[in-house]
Design a protein around this motif. Structure first.
Motif: not given
Length: 783
Positions: A488-489, A662-665, A670-673, A708-710
């Motif tokens: 995904l990343l 898109l907003k959740d990318f 990806i790694c916590q929520v 991608l944002p943090l």
């Protein structure tokens, strides 16, 4: 004790308490009869206070023996101690210079050399190099003058040789802070090292009975000697000083010999010297392999020595995985193959050790990560290491989860718990390995993404072949979850087709989706497929072909394909949406009437989601043509029964109502929520702070360097709760209720869901049977 007193009684000033120490050091050079022991105790007190006042909670390479340079403004303790050093530094350096070159310096005084080195380091950090230049020059010249005296076998000569070499090693640390300003001193030291110190040895005194710890003295001398050699080699290349320095191969041979004889911390400067000289032996593969094997065996010999293992490991890794070995190619093809195989073997050994000893793999991955950041294309040379790092994470037994949970709770208290300020927790060391690997994956350029993608897919297929059906939070489940997090990343730079596979990227993703049974992994695969379909508009028909093709293989796959269609509706523009919703309604509608409970429920929710998107975008033509849909939705949402409740739960689940592809990318989702919402064990979660600790500048850069944002800006997903809708469980409950029908034991006519949509051959056969006026009748009631 002094710090406790100053903290307990606010009216007491630490500066006043240390006033006798200040006065003693200020007059040390003019008081001829001042005992040297008193000065040593004063310096030891100041050094210990300064060390204790520093924050010992450090990360990575900072967790060393050195004192940190900066101190917090306004810290009374540090300011008081720093003031004493700043006002008495000249006397301290002069006293140290005279003390270590005096014949009164005995074997019993050797431990104080560490205090002298600490004081010089503190002074170097507090004062500019220009101010220290004459004092450092005095210290270096005094030690060189004393060391060049003809060495004898008596105890005094042995101790003087040791003390002078130790102070020269400390002077190297001072010169390293500003080599240009202190260049004359460095040149003098360099000449002394090659002409005298390089061949010097510590002679054992004839009266050796008085030296019960001769081995420790020799080890300390070797450490100081090679610290000076390492400094000279690193500051000025051997080639530039060829008129009085030996050849690099000769120095490397000397390093190999001393590496086998040295012990403890004496290995560190030898390894640092080998790191500086390794590029010079790249042209001789036999010598290169000999050096690598020697370094590896030295590390294995110290594997169970807890006093020096971590320091030796941090010094060995830059040699075994030297930058030139990872970035440059050897001309000889055979030697190149052997080198790649050797490095791969070492990496596998580190990986295996990392599964049993926390933090081992962090060192090698951190070293390679620093190189990969500068040139991401180099990951293709260490592709296996990168993928192993992405999938790294030891499996903790159930009784160990209590320990990790307690560590997470204590760390979560932050500054409210003093232990967090006193020491650094290593419970998330395994997560840092994946954080560095995921950061590297996000840096991979377009032309390298395809190869990394298919290497990850190959690992996914290997796990599927080993275990066809995964159990929640099992080892196989966790590995596959990490695989698809990495993919995904990688998605923003994934090509639609590459030369590594005959099938397209989308076909490969859909193929993996069909064979997956864990919801958490399916969520990630659906997310990848949705984003690929969004960015490749000309290939969206693949989705409808997949629904028709894969429905015969696995009924649950239809649910995921319908979810992809639902998420895609949220992303399209109005012009694209008009055509898409028509096709989506046509494809989804038959599945709302299938016999398979989970598929039927998911299809009803998918069609309702498509309808709501059409209403939101005001697609009047579509809404007027399908007004009957809304009446059906009213019946579904208001009817009594278990199915209505399941539809409502699914419709309100985070994956349908809150998630946005898109907003959740971003890394946080990806790694916590998403792992939290999909009920993946907490050991798999990676907090955003872990990524900041890995590379803060990259993730917080404002120039758009990160792909991608943090952090997530979609509060709906971040605040969502895990859903309790389980299609398998609900389907089983419904079948159980049907089997306990109160009307009695009645056989029911069950239509296999695969035959819900008859093909053209079945229809033509039935028509021929009608024309022949033949009627087939079966009885399904037994009484």
């Amino acid at each position: 004790m002094l710090l406790l007193v100053a903290d307990a009684f606010e009216e007491l000033d630490l500066g006043l308490l240390l006033q006798p120490v200040r006065e003693m050091l200020s007059t040390a050079c003019v008081r001829a009869y001042l005992p040297a022991k008193s000065i040593d105790l004063a310096l030891e007190l100041l050094s210990c206070l300064y060390s204790e006042a520093q924050s010992p909670c450090k990360t990575g390479q900072e967790a060393s023996d050195e004192i940190t340079k900066a101190f917090v403004p306004g810290d009374v303790v540090l300011l008081s101690i720093a003031s004493i050093f700043q006002h008495t530094y000249s006397n301290i350096v002069a006293m140290i210079s005279g003390r270590v070159t005096s014949e009164e310096f005995l074997v019993t005084d050797v431990p104080i050399l560490g205090v002298y080195a600490s004081c010089l380091h503190v002074i170097c950090n507090l004062l500019p190099a220009g101010t220290l230049q004459p004092h450092v020059e005095l210290l270096v010249n005094s030690c060189i003058r004393c060391s060049t005296v003809q060495c004898t076998s008596d105890e005094v000569s042995c101790v003087l040789q040791l003390s002078c070499t130790a102070m020269l090693a400390s002077a190297c640390g001072v010169i390293r802070n500003d080599p240009e300003l202190l260049k004359p001193v460095a040149r003098t030291l360099e000449k002394f090292v090659w002409q005298h110190l390089y061949d010097a040895e510590l002679y054992k005194p004839s009266d050796s009975k008085r030296l019960g710890e001769w081995g420790k003295l020799v080890s300390q001398y070797i450490e100081s000697k090679w610290t000076c050699i390492s400094f000279v080699v690193k500051q000025s290349p051997v080639a530039s000083a060829a008129h009085f320095s030996p050849l690099p191969t000769c120095i490397m041979d000397r390093c190999v010999d001393h590496l086998a004889a040295a012990s403890g911390m004496a290995l560190i400067p030898i390894l640092n010297t080998m790191q500086s000289l390794l590029p010079s032996i790249m042209a001789t593969p036999e010598k290169l392999f000999e050096v690598l094997a020697c370094v590896w065996h030295s590390l294995l010999e110290r594997w169970h020595d807890h006093t020096c293992f971590w320091s030796v490991l941090r010094a060995c890794v830059p040699v075994i995985f030297h930058r030139c070995l990872l970035t440059e190619d050897i001309v000889d093809t055979d030697a190149k193959t052997v080198l790649e195989k050797t490095l791969r073997t070492y990496a596998d050994n580190f990986l295996e050790s990392g599964n049993t000893r926390t933090g081992v793999l962090n060192v090698i991955v951190q070293h390679c990560f620093n190189i990969w950041k500068e040139n991401p294309r180099l990951v293709l040379k260490q592709k296996k290491l990168l993928i192993d790092a992405c999938l790294f994470g030891p499996f903790s037994h159930k009784h160990m989860t209590v320990v990790s949970a307690a560590a997470r709770y204590i760390q979560g208290l932050g500054s409210a718990c003093s232990v967090n300020e006193l020491m650094e927790s290593d419970h998330d060391a395994d997560s840092r390995v994946r954080a560095m690997a995921f950061t590297t994956v996000s840096l991979v350029p377009d032309d390298c993404a395809g190869e990394i993608f298919y290497a990850l897919i190959q690992r996914d297929r290997e796990m599927s072949a080993l275990q066809e059906r995964l159990y929640s939070n099992s080892v196989a489940h966790r590995v596959k979850h990490r695989i698809w997090q990495a993919i995904l990343l990688l998605e923003p730079v994934l090509p639609f087709s590459t030369s590594f596979s005959e099938t397209s990227t989308l076909d490969t993703v859909f193929s993996a989706l069909i064979s997956e049974n864990q919801p958490s992994v399916r969520y990630l695969i659906e997310w990848v497929a949705t984003r690929l379909l969004y960015s490749n508009a000309e290939h969206r028909d693949i989705l409808w072909k997949a629904i028709a093709e894969y429905s015969d293989l696995r009924p649950g796959s239809v649910c995921s394909l319908l979810a992809i269609a639902t998420h895609l509706c949220k992303l399209l523009s109005v012009a694209e949406l008009k055509q898409f919703v028509e096709r989506a309604a046509t494809e989804i509608l038959p599945w709302t009437m299938t016999q398979h409970f989970a598929v039927r429920v998911y299809a009803q929710v998918a069609l309702q989601s498509v309808w709501l998107v059409a209403k939101e975008q005001q697609l009047v033509e579509f809404l007027s043509r399908h007004t009957v849909f809304e009446k059906c939705f009213d019946v579904i949402n208001t009817a009594a029964g278990n199915r209505t409740k399941v539809v409502a739960k699914l419709f309100n689940s985070f994956w349908v109502s809150a998630f946005h592809p898109l907003k959740d990318f971003n890394l946080e989702v990806i790694c916590q929520v998403l792992p939290r919402l999909s009920l993946v064990t907490q050991d798999e979660w990676i907090h955003p702070d872990t990524f900041l600790a890995v590379d803060r500048r990259y993730w917080l850069s404002k120039d758009g360097a990160a792909k991608l944002p943090l952090l997530s800006s979609n509060s709906a997903t971040k605040c969502a709760e895990p859903g309790d809708w389980m299609p398998e469980k609900k389907a089983a409950d419904e079948e159980q209720k049907l089997s306990t029908n109160p009307l009695g034991d009645v056989q029911k006519k069950i239509i296999p869901w695969k035959t819900l949509f008859p093909d053209s051959e079945d229809v033509s056969m039935k028509n021929r049977q009608k024309k022949k006026r033949r009627l087939d009748t079966d009885c399904f009631i037994d009484r």
